[in-house]
Motif scaffolding. Sequence first.
Motif, PDB file in Angstrom:
ATOM      1  N   VAL A  30     -26.514  81.433 -76.924  1.00 25.78           N
ATOM      2  CA  VAL A  30     -27.233  81.607 -78.191  1.00 25.78           C
ATOM      3  C   VAL A  30     -28.497  82.450 -77.980  1.00 25.78           C
ATOM      4  O   VAL A  30     -28.798  83.351 -78.779  1.00 25.78           O
ATOM      5  N   LEU A  33     -27.434  86.034 -77.553  1.00 26.41           N
ATOM      6  CA  LEU A  33     -26.993  86.626 -78.815  1.00 26.41           C
ATOM      7  C   LEU A  33     -28.173  86.918 -79.738  1.00 26.41           C
ATOM      8  O   LEU A  33     -28.185  87.935 -80.438  1.00 26.41           O
ATOM      9  N   VAL A  34     -29.172  86.054 -79.753  1.00 27.95           N
ATOM     10  CA  VAL A  34     -30.340  86.287 -80.592  1.00 27.95           C
ATOM     11  C   VAL A  34     -31.155  87.460 -80.071  1.00 27.95           C
ATOM     12  O   VAL A  34     -31.616  88.317 -80.846  1.00 27.95           O
ATOM     13  N   TYR A  36     -30.142  90.024 -78.193  1.00 28.37           N
ATOM     14  CA  TYR A  36     -29.449  91.299 -78.254  1.00 28.37           C
ATOM     15  C   TYR A  36     -28.756  91.554 -79.592  1.00 28.37           C
ATOM     16  O   TYR A  36     -28.026  92.533 -79.726  1.00 28.37           O
ATOM     17  N   GLY A  37     -28.953  90.664 -80.545  1.00 28.70           N
ATOM     18  CA  GLY A  37     -28.414  90.917 -81.875  1.00 28.70           C
ATOM     19  C   GLY A  37     -29.185  92.032 -82.566  1.00 28.70           C
ATOM     20  O   GLY A  37     -30.389  92.204 -82.386  1.00 28.70           O
ATOM     21  N   ILE A  44     -27.644  90.312 -89.437  1.00 26.83           N
ATOM     22  CA  ILE A  44     -27.658  90.303 -87.973  1.00 26.83           C
ATOM     23  C   ILE A  44     -26.257  90.635 -87.470  1.00 26.83           C
ATOM     24  O   ILE A  44     -25.278  89.991 -87.851  1.00 26.83           O
ATOM     25  N   THR A  45     -26.175  91.630 -86.628  1.00 28.55           N
ATOM     26  CA  THR A  45     -24.920  92.002 -85.998  1.00 28.55           C
ATOM     27  C   THR A  45     -24.922  91.429 -84.586  1.00 28.55           C
ATOM     28  O   THR A  45     -25.815  91.731 -83.791  1.00 28.55           O
ATOM     29  N   LEU A  46     -23.944  90.598 -84.273  1.00 26.79           N
ATOM     30  CA  LEU A  46     -23.886  89.969 -82.966  1.00 26.79           C
ATOM     31  C   LEU A  46     -23.195  90.894 -81.967  1.00 26.79           C
ATOM     32  O   LEU A  46     -22.257  91.608 -82.305  1.00 26.79           O
ATOM     33  N   ALA A  47     -23.663  90.844 -80.748  1.00 25.77           N
ATOM     34  CA  ALA A  47     -23.122  91.687 -79.685  1.00 25.77           C
ATOM     35  C   ALA A  47     -22.037  90.907 -78.935  1.00 25.77           C
ATOM     36  O   ALA A  47     -22.207  90.519 -77.788  1.00 25.77           O
ATOM     37  N   LEU A  48     -20.903  90.667 -79.580  1.00 26.01           N
ATOM     38  CA  LEU A  48     -19.830  89.884 -78.978  1.00 26.01           C
ATOM     39  C   LEU A  48     -18.999  90.675 -77.975  1.00 26.01           C
ATOM     40  O   LEU A  48     -18.241  90.104 -77.211  1.00 26.01           O
ATOM     41  N   VAL A  53     -21.559  88.144 -72.730  1.00 25.82           N
ATOM     42  CA  VAL A  53     -21.151  87.210 -73.787  1.00 25.82           C
ATOM     43  C   VAL A  53     -19.736  86.712 -73.527  1.00 25.82           C
ATOM     44  O   VAL A  53     -19.460  85.506 -73.622  1.00 25.82           O
TER      45      VAL A  53
END
Length: 155
Positions: A30, A33-34, A36-37, A44-48, A53
């Motif tokens: 988490v 993700l926060v 590097y989002g 917010i675009t998540l870097a999945l 990750v």
Amino acid sequence: MENQANNEKKFTQRLDFYAQAIAAYSIILVIFLVLYGIINEGTITLALHKPVVILMIVFIFITASMLLITSIYRRQIIIGENYIIFKNRFNIKKIDFSDIVSVKIGKSPTKVMNNNASIVRIKVKNKKKFYMIRTASFDHDKELYTALCEIKSMK
């Protein structure tokens, strides 16, 4: 540890390590993700797609599956007056002390664990393999260690 009417000592396998690992991996995921989002126009675009990750998700799934497997098996060691029982949900193996050839107690290979953490090898008659017990994996590990030392002193 539970003392029953016939002086048995029951030791169950610990599961708290898996839950702590899942919590730690999830918090790290988490936070990553926060950090590097990407925030674009209020969303917010998540870097999945990042390898870190994916690796953390794999760690979480592996640890969760190990927690599930160990909770299904529910391994226990029961030490009685003249026997030891290795029990899980599907199988029970009772070994009399007279069938035990040798008991070898070695220290834990890592210095991170406490002093009573050890690996115990029990050799049984007519068996090629040893029964291996890692005392730190069970509740009341100090009492398990002392009980196994008593068995060793009988041999």
